[in-house]
Scaffold this motif. Structure first.
Motif, PDB file in Angstrom:
ATOM      1  N   TYR A 234      67.163  27.252 -88.255  1.00 53.51           N
ATOM      2  CA  TYR A 234      66.147  27.648 -89.075  1.00 53.51           C
ATOM      3  C   TYR A 234      66.051  29.192 -89.156  1.00 53.51           C
ATOM      4  CZ  TYR A 234      62.329  28.632 -85.723  1.00 53.51           C
ATOM      5  OH  TYR A 234      61.705  29.135 -84.802  1.00 53.51           O
ATOM      6  N   ALA A 235      65.663  29.823 -90.292  1.00 53.31           N
ATOM      7  CA  ALA A 235      65.497  31.097 -90.463  1.00 53.31           C
ATOM      8  C   ALA A 235      64.055  31.771 -90.404  1.00 53.31           C
ATOM      9  CB  ALA A 235      65.999  31.974 -91.740  1.00 53.31           C
ATOM     10  N   ARG A 236      63.661  32.770 -89.822  1.00 54.14           N
ATOM     11  CA  ARG A 236      62.304  33.182 -89.950  1.00 54.14           C
ATOM     12  C   ARG A 236      62.441  34.745 -90.243  1.00 54.14           C
ATOM     13  NH1 ARG A 236      57.025  32.649 -87.422  1.00 54.14           N
ATOM     14  NH2 ARG A 236      56.105  34.574 -87.234  1.00 54.14           N
ATOM     15  N   ILE A 237      61.449  35.154 -91.190  1.00 55.43           N
ATOM     16  CA  ILE A 237      61.221  36.494 -91.468  1.00 55.43           C
ATOM     17  C   ILE A 237      59.853  37.020 -91.071  1.00 55.43           C
ATOM     18  CG2 ILE A 237      63.000  36.683 -93.412  1.00 55.43           C
ATOM     19  CD1 ILE A 237      60.759  36.553 -95.338  1.00 55.43           C
ATOM     20  N   ASP A 238      59.791  38.101 -90.572  1.00 60.99           N
ATOM     21  CA  ASP A 238      58.369  38.964 -90.119  1.00 60.99           C
ATOM     22  C   ASP A 238      58.244  40.384 -90.932  1.00 60.99           C
ATOM     23  OD1 ASP A 238      57.412  36.819 -88.107  1.00 60.99           O
ATOM     24  OD2 ASP A 238      59.313  37.494 -87.276  1.00 60.99           O
TER      25      ASP A 238
END
Length: 149
Positions: A80-84
């Motif tokens: 999965y991908a996560r952006i912050d």
């Protein structure tokens, strides 16, 4: 890194349908296309039973305009991908390739919720020879992406 438009990258990756489905407003919602959902765990968030705690970050954190993109992988569940530190009108995206050749056959994205500055996608199943990569998109443009894993 050279800035490329989302349309250019999607045309090259075969996920052109994403342009039509990328929301303009920052309403948190998952969108998907291609044959996403064809494999186990796809359509589930990484918090699904059996997957929680099994993910680790792979590759370096990518940054663009003060925002960060991270790619997480589990050898049980996929990726999965996560952006912050994200602004409105941005999305985290996972592209998945069936063949392992790095050509997207399916994808899933998640937009940033109003009032918060992060988002993470549902799982992309890049097990059994499949590969995936993460993208950070804003206003219809890819700002950062990871390698295929």
């Amino acid at each position: 890194m050279r800035r490329r438009t989302l349309q250019t990258l999607l045309a090259a990756s075969g996920a052109a349908a994403m342009l039509a489905l990328t929301p303009v407003a920052a309403d948190a919602a998952p969108f998907s296309g291609g044959n996403y959902g064809a494999y186990g765990f796809e359509g589930q968030y990484p918090t699904v039973g059996g997957c929680t705690g099994s993910f680790r970050q792979v590759g370096p954190t990518k940054t663009a305009s003060g925002m960060s993109l991270k790619y997480f992988y589990s050898d049980r569940c996929g990726s999965y991908a996560r952006i912050d530190n994200s602004r409105n009108n941005c999305a985290a995206v996972i592209e998945r390739s069936n063949s392992g050749a790095g050509n997207a056959d399916g994808w899933v994205s998640e937009t940033v919720d109003p009032g918060i500055n992060y988002a993470y996608t549902k799982i992309g199943n890049n097990l059994s020879g499949r590969v995936s990569r993460a993208l950070l998109t804003c206003d219809g443009h890819v700002l950062a992406y990871t390698n295929w894993y």
